[in-house]
Design a protein around this motif. Structure first.
Motif, short mmCIF file in Angstrom:
data_model
loop_
_atom_site.label_atom_id
_atom_site.label_comp_id
_atom_site.label_asym_id
_atom_site.label_seq_id
_atom_site.Cartn_x
_atom_site.Cartn_y
_atom_site.Cartn_z
N LEU A 1 -31.72 -103.25 55.59
CA LEU A 1 -31.75 -104.66 55.94
C LEU A 1 -30.84 -105.46 55.01
CD1 LEU A 1 -32.98 -107.07 57.48
CD2 LEU A 1 -34.91 -107.00 55.88
N LEU B 1 -37.19 -108.36 63.03
CA LEU B 1 -37.86 -107.44 62.10
C LEU B 1 -39.25 -107.12 62.63
CD1 LEU B 1 -35.58 -108.63 60.38
CD2 LEU B 1 -37.20 -108.99 58.53
N CYS B 2 -39.49 -105.84 62.95
CA CYS B 2 -40.81 -105.53 63.48
C CYS B 2 -41.51 -104.47 62.67
CB CYS B 2 -40.71 -105.13 64.94
SG CYS B 2 -39.82 -103.61 65.20
N GLY B 3 -40.94 -104.08 61.55
CA GLY B 3 -41.59 -103.08 60.71
C GLY B 3 -40.68 -102.71 59.58
N MET B 4 -41.24 -102.31 58.47
CA MET B 4 -40.42 -102.04 57.29
C MET B 4 -40.88 -100.75 56.63
SD MET B 4 -39.32 -105.46 55.60
CE MET B 4 -38.71 -106.81 56.60
N VAL C 1 -33.73 -115.10 61.24
CA VAL C 1 -34.47 -113.86 61.01
C VAL C 1 -35.89 -114.04 61.55
CG1 VAL C 1 -35.25 -112.22 59.26
CG2 VAL C 1 -33.12 -113.52 58.89
N HIS C 2 -36.25 -113.23 62.54
CA HIS C 2 -37.57 -113.37 63.15
C HIS C 2 -38.39 -112.11 62.89
CE1 HIS C 2 -36.12 -116.88 65.32
NE2 HIS C 2 -35.06 -116.18 65.66
N GLY C 3 -39.53 -112.28 62.28
CA GLY C 3 -40.45 -111.16 62.11
C GLY C 3 -41.61 -111.31 63.08
N PHE C 4 -42.14 -110.19 63.50
CA PHE C 4 -43.33 -110.29 64.37
C PHE C 4 -44.06 -108.96 64.41
CE2 PHE C 4 -42.49 -107.93 68.34
CZ PHE C 4 -41.18 -107.57 68.11
N THR C 5 -45.33 -109.04 64.79
CA THR C 5 -46.08 -107.85 65.18
C THR C 5 -46.49 -108.08 66.62
OG1 THR C 5 -48.17 -108.77 64.41
CG2 THR C 5 -46.93 -107.46 62.83
N TYR D 1 -49.09 -110.57 68.17
CA TYR D 1 -48.72 -111.98 68.24
C TYR D 1 -48.03 -112.33 69.55
CZ TYR D 1 -46.14 -116.11 66.43
OH TYR D 1 -45.60 -117.35 66.21
N GLY E 1 -42.08 -107.49 53.79
CA GLY E 1 -42.91 -107.05 54.90
C GLY E 1 -43.71 -108.18 55.55
N ILE F 1 -42.58 -110.96 56.40
CA ILE F 1 -41.80 -111.62 57.45
C ILE F 1 -42.31 -111.16 58.81
CG2 ILE F 1 -39.50 -111.95 58.45
CD1 ILE F 1 -38.31 -111.54 55.66
N ALA F 2 -42.60 -109.86 58.93
CA ALA F 2 -43.19 -109.36 60.18
C ALA F 2 -44.69 -109.66 60.25
CB ALA F 2 -42.93 -107.87 60.34
N LEU F 3 -45.40 -109.36 59.18
CA LEU F 3 -46.87 -109.52 59.21
C LEU F 3 -47.27 -110.96 59.49
CD1 LEU F 3 -48.04 -107.29 56.22
CD2 LEU F 3 -48.29 -106.81 58.66
N GLN G 1 -45.31 -113.18 61.02
CA GLN G 1 -44.53 -113.68 62.18
C GLN G 1 -43.62 -114.83 61.76
OE1 GLN G 1 -45.99 -111.67 64.41
NE2 GLN G 1 -48.01 -111.54 63.54
N LEU G 2 -42.87 -114.62 60.69
CA LEU G 2 -42.08 -115.74 60.16
C LEU G 2 -40.75 -115.90 60.91
CD1 LEU G 2 -42.65 -115.21 56.33
CD2 LEU G 2 -44.03 -116.48 57.99
N ASN G 3 -40.29 -117.13 60.97
CA ASN G 3 -38.96 -117.45 61.47
C ASN G 3 -38.17 -118.01 60.31
OD1 ASN G 3 -39.38 -116.98 64.43
ND2 ASN G 3 -41.01 -118.46 64.05
N VAL G 4 -37.18 -117.25 59.87
CA VAL G 4 -36.42 -117.60 58.68
C VAL G 4 -35.01 -118.02 59.11
CG1 VAL G 4 -35.59 -116.77 56.44
CG2 VAL G 4 -37.72 -115.84 57.41
N HIS G 5 -34.67 -119.26 58.83
CA HIS G 5 -33.36 -119.77 59.24
C HIS G 5 -32.53 -120.11 58.02
CE1 HIS G 5 -34.87 -120.13 63.33
NE2 HIS G 5 -35.93 -120.72 62.85
#
Lengths: 338, 338
Positions: free
Chosen positions: A230, A245-248, A272-276, A279, B263, B265-267, B269-273
């Motif tokens: 990353l 980003l869906c897992g690390m 940068v969008h993270g999610f599980t 959600y 981690g 960021i996914a857990l 559900q963050l949106n990082v701009h």
């Protein structure tokens, strides 16, 4: 039937590093069950056919599983007895299942957490924990929610031979993108070439930055690993690129990474969008089940799959998926299904 | 007038760590100019009034400034001679200016990179490199583009007593949010209390995670620093929170940070701009200049300001802004203005 063994897989500890087989997770043969006579108390009895061995089990070990208790994950089971009006004998259900052959679902309310699978496409049940299960939902929903690409944009997918990665590869190719994909073995790279990836490379032997600088810059990075991968991708991104980003997996077992390139998030105007999947699923679940089983049946999308047999191999399988000693979607077969 | 000194500030090197005063950047008195007679070649002659000392100068040192050449940054200057029809003597202009008292802008095309300031609100010229300049534009545009909050949401702003931070504080209060803000001195904390911040803390003496866990979780983090602060914030965020990154002062001078919490960021559900103002300005420039000068004039928004006098102090000022030895917006006064 009389009392038979009901093997269970138990959680023992969240280790510092990788989850050593038969230590962090163990199997236990001491429980028995008589499937014909055990009281159902208004619920129903499931025989588990398959359970999924996913990378994110490492997160469950960290935050969710309780010491000494049976672990669980997504799986497919068949109803073999029922006192519940919501299911009938022979129904196949998908949902979070304990790692044991027989499970009583005692509470009326819990039927809501299972999905009854019609399977009109006659897919193998293992597909429902892969591309038609949580990994496929993750790829599909994350792509629908966050990817916003033009034809010709460059997409990079790491861990691309896994069920999420290969699903994303298909979606990116369908969107007219140039796809760069990485994996760690020749078998995986061959599969990626076969499904139409434009540029494949082995992250263990090739210089990722060199490949991305040459073939990029990238407009979208689908990250399945985190860490150094990353970090390097931040510096190879096009202005305004999207990172999903869906897992690390790299950050769950190893020391936290030194990140050299966080500044590029601002310099390259990254989103940068993270999610599980929990959600996003409510938003996309209906359309997912409307279209994806047919995509698999028609051969439009496919993934590699590695089946293992028996709950006594769960612990080793969980470990192998963490270190990458597997090829494609790892499925544990618990019972041969009807 | 005859030949007079035209002090210049030169770039010497991009250092490993902090830019030591009079080493990475130096001043040079060897150049002279006769403002009355120097040929304009169809251009115009500017006398610089103020230049801005911003944290991001460290990024220019890394990527943009060239060894031995005069450094530049945003400033305000007055036209003292002109052969160009686009400006008249006495016009004040805002734009990227070389760090020297007199500058000839020779090319007709370059007028487009300056903005003529009407300043009907009679603001001090220094305001045009602070809240009505690049820092204010950064806060305003980033907020308009990425912040998407409900009344009562919790906003955390680091480096909050700077011109970007205090602008964001105002916007967040106006949106009905609960605002948590950090800074590194009592004077700064007092200012933040005065402008209505709900929770202030000194990041040097208080435990950020403890504060954010108690007062959060945070729905928006406006990051002006990066590194460890950003890393900790990831773990204190509410589900679906927004992170806005516009600069990472901590990562420009110190060793790259170990990031423990990527981690999340996914857990979470963050949106990082991430963004730099060049990218967003075209979209918001008109409305910014329509509304913000009036906000300053009316006292609706304000920031701390620290003026320093003379180009010979540029090098020290650049250093002080990197280490935080300043209070509020740092402005270098080059000439007293007409």
């Amino acid at each position: 039937m009389s009392q038979i063994k009901n093997t269970q897989v138990l959680f023992m500890e969240n280790p510092q590093g990788y989850p050593e087989p038969n230590k962090s997770i163990v199997h236990d043969n001491s429980h028995t069950i008589d499937p014909d006579t055990i009281p159902l108390d208004g619920g129903f009895l499931l025989k588990t056919l398959v359970v999924s061995i996913d990378p994110y089990i490492r997160t469950l070990m960290r935050f969710v599983y309780k010491r000494g208790e049976v672990i669980f994950n997504y799986g497919v089971a068949v109803v073999i007895r029922t006192e519940h009006s919501g299911v009938k004998v022979g129904d196949h259900v998908y949902g979070l299942l304990p790692f044991q052959k027989y499970s009583i679902i005692p509470h009326v309310s819990q039927i809501g957490s299972f999905r009854i699978l019609k399977n009109e496409e006659k897919l193998p049940w293992s597909a429902y924990v892969g591309m038609v299960g949580m990994p496929g939902q993750t790829a599909y929903s994350g792509w629908r929610e966050y990817a916003n690409l033009q034809k010709g944009d460059v997409v990079y997918v790491s861990s691309a031979a896994g069920p999420i990665g290969s699903f994303v590869v298909h979606l990116a190719k369908e969107a007219g993108c140039k796809v760069i994909a990485s994996a760690g073995s020749e078998a995986k790279l061959k599969f990626l070439r076969d499904i139409g990836v434009d540029v494949v490379f082995n992250y263990k032997t090739e210089d990722m930055t060199e490949v991305l600088k040459k073939e990029g810059p990238i407009n979208l990075y689908w990250d399945n690993v985190g860490g150094e991968t990353l970090d390097k991708a931040f510096a190879c991104a096009a202005q305004g690129a999207t990172f999903i980003l869906c897992g690390m997996i790299s950050t769950w077992n190893e020391a936290p990474p030194v990140m050299n390139n966080m500044g590029y998030i601002a310099l390259n105007q990254l989103n940068v969008h993270g999610f599980t999947i929990t959600y996003l699923l409510p938003k996309y679940e209906k359309e997912f089940y409307d279209v994806v089983p047919n995509w698999i049946a028609s051969g439009k999308i496919k993934c590699l799959e590695e089946k293992r047999n028996g709950l006594e191999h769960a612990s080793q399988a969980v470990y192998d998926v963490q270190v990458g000693n597997h090829t494609g979607k790892c499925v544990l077969v618990v019972s041969e299904g009807p």
